[in-house]
Design an enzyme around this catalytic site. Structure first.
Site, short mmCIF file in Angstrom:
data_model
loop_
_atom_site.label_atom_id
_atom_site.label_comp_id
_atom_site.label_asym_id
_atom_site.label_seq_id
_atom_site.Cartn_x
_atom_site.Cartn_y
_atom_site.Cartn_z
N SER A 52 0.81 -1.17 0.07
CA SER A 52 0.03 0.03 0.12
C SER A 52 0.78 1.44 -0.03
O SER A 52 2.02 1.41 0.43
CB SER A 52 -0.87 -0.01 1.21
N VAL A 53 0.05 2.44 -0.13
CA VAL A 53 0.79 3.70 -0.50
C VAL A 53 1.06 4.15 1.03
O VAL A 53 2.12 5.08 1.07
CB VAL A 53 -0.18 4.90 -1.09
N LYS A 54 0.79 3.73 2.06
CA LYS A 54 0.85 3.85 3.49
C LYS A 54 2.37 3.54 3.91
O LYS A 54 2.84 4.14 5.04
CB LYS A 54 -0.07 3.34 4.41
N ASP A 55 2.99 2.62 3.20
CA ASP A 55 4.55 2.28 3.72
C ASP A 55 5.34 3.49 3.53
O ASP A 55 6.14 3.60 4.56
CB ASP A 55 5.00 1.30 2.44
N ALA B 269 4.51 5.68 6.64
CA ALA B 269 4.85 4.97 7.96
C ALA B 269 6.36 5.07 8.11
O ALA B 269 6.84 5.54 9.59
CB ALA B 269 4.49 3.44 7.80
#
Length: 457
Positions: free
Chosen positions: A41-44, A47
């Protein structure tokens, strides 16, 4: 060549051209496929950035615990970073998130606390509040707070935005992304607009979220907030990462339209993606149909992978149960409104009006319930004939008082694509009717009589 840890593989995801779903639309439609990140996901991206910035600031120390409220994808990115750096993770999630997301987080060693969805953000049971409380109670813990932590948008300003600019060789004219925390949308938008102020930015919102109304009116309208199923976009709060000056326009997408487009992306483009990806593509293509020109290039962010939704979007039975596949006539709030005969305008009574006048209107129109509006045309309450009768029996003089003195709380707002089953479950002894906004923002009322008609057709 090799990488020293999994987090070094984050970023540099591909742009892929749509070839079928964009038929009839001028210009080029490209999607940035973020499931190529190690956490799918883009959230890596954000994070890793939030953790590294916290380390530099001395907020997160060796052996510490990372605590975050997440819809799942941010948690995965944080968990991978924690594994590489030696931290413990505890995540709070709302109970509307898919079981796959919970299972994946536990598989990579995280502890998961599931919290109720349908509570206010400041309710002690909400996943926001539970995360903050754990942070207060656990020594040497760090609460990244992706909503208000500006490292979120900074990650996309530093990585995602430059990648898109380079991959399109500066030819991008339009950028579209779902807006949840706002980090992806605003970080990328800031970078792209610095390179070319003419780049148009389109935010994808969902029905039940406050963003679109707030952008257009600068008013936080609590009547816009109601439960919805789409995961990862929309909010009932205003995160600090959402810079509305960087978002030129919002479009809203229903749960059903997002879900159906998600499956079409898999079947027609070979892109096995998550629910909010379908929402982003549906909203962007709908907007592009009337606005994109030959020579334009639109880039849409696809945030995550389809493995998060195997028991939802990619489960035929689940889709049918929620009216997203093989919907029968009158199956949703939208169908009920569309099939009504005659004038469908919403009747209301003023909060400053007399109770007697409201009683006369109820009798004249043959209705049992009616919304109450204030001077600013905001729905502030409701009246039902049974409750009014109860007040009159207790005090006959109440008929000369203002409606606001006896009105009940407003009827609940529901999503336009809510099915009859969902609508029926929300109408009960305390909540006699429901309200829904249509595609042009008109408000309609749905009563038990409407549901009886729908169920028998």
């Amino acid at each position: 060549m090799y990488y020293n840890s999994i987090v070094e593989t984050i970023g540099n995801t591909p742009l892929v051209k749509l070839n079928k779903l964009n038929r009839g639309i001028a210009g080029t439609i490209l999607v940035k496929v973020e499931y190529f990140n190690p956490g799918n996901s883009v959230k890596d991206r954000m994070a890793l950035k939030m953790i590294e910035d916290a380390e530099k600031a001395g907020i997160l120390k060796p052996g510490g615990t990372i605590i975050e409220g997440t819809s799942g994808n941010t948690g995965m990115g944080l968990a991978l970073t924690a594994i590489a750096k030696g931290y413990r993770c505890i995540f709070t999630m709302s109970d509307k998130q898919s079981q796959e997301k919970i299972n994946i987080l536990r598989a990579v060693g995280a502890e998961v606390v599931v919290c109720p969805t349908n509570v206010a953000p400041d309710d002690p049971r909400s996943y926001y509040s539970v995360a903050r409380k754990l942070n207060q109670d656990i020594p040497n813990s760090f609460y990244p707070n992706q909503y208000d932590n500006m490292s979120n948008s900074a990650a996309h300003y530093e990585t995602t935005g430059p990648e898109i600019w380079s991959q399109t060789e500066g030819r991008i004219t339009h950028f579209a992304a779902g807006v949840g925390t706002g980090g992806t949308m605003c970080g990328v938008a800031k970078y792209l607009k610095e390179q070319n102020p003419e780049v148009f930015t389109l935010g994808i919102d969902t029905y039940g979220s406050v963003f679109k109304k707030y952008k257009e009116t600068n008013v936080f309208d609590e009547n816009e907030v109601y439960p919805y199923m789409t995961e990862g976009i929309g909010e009932d709060i205003l995160p600090k990462n959402v810079d509305f000056s960087l978002i030129d326009e919002f479009v809203k997408v229903t749960d059903k339209d997002g879900a159906v487009m998600t499956r079409r992306l898999a079947r027609e483009e070979g892109l096995f993606v998550g629910w909010s990806c379908g929402s982003a593509v549906h909203g962007a293509l709908e907007w592009a149909q009337d606005h994109l020109k030959e020579g334009d290039t639109m880039v849409i962010i696809l945030p995550d992978h389809g493995t998060r939704y195997l028991n939802k979007i990619y489960n035929d039975n689940w889709m049918k149960d929620h009216g997203f596949l093989e919907a029968r006539e009158f199956s949703t709030a939208k169908d009920i409104i569309r099939h009504r005969n005659g004038d469908s305008r919403l009747m209301t009574v003023p909060a400053s009006g007399k109770v007697l006048e409201a009683i006369r209107l109820l009798n004249k129109e043959g209705i049992s319930q009616i919304p109450v509006m204030d001077e600013q045309q905001h729905i502030v309450g409701s009246l039902t004939d049974s409750k009014v009768l109860h007040h009159l029996i207790e005090n006959p003089e109440i008929k000369d008082r203002e409606v606001r003195e006896i009105m009940d709380p407003p009827f609940k707002f529901v999503a336009l694509d809510s099915t009859v089953d969902v609508l029926s479950s929300l109408i009960d002894k305390e909540n006699k009717a429901l309200l829904v906004r249509d595609e042009v923002n008109r408000i309609h009322i749905i009563t038990q009589a409407d549901l009886l008609l729908a169920a028998t057709n």
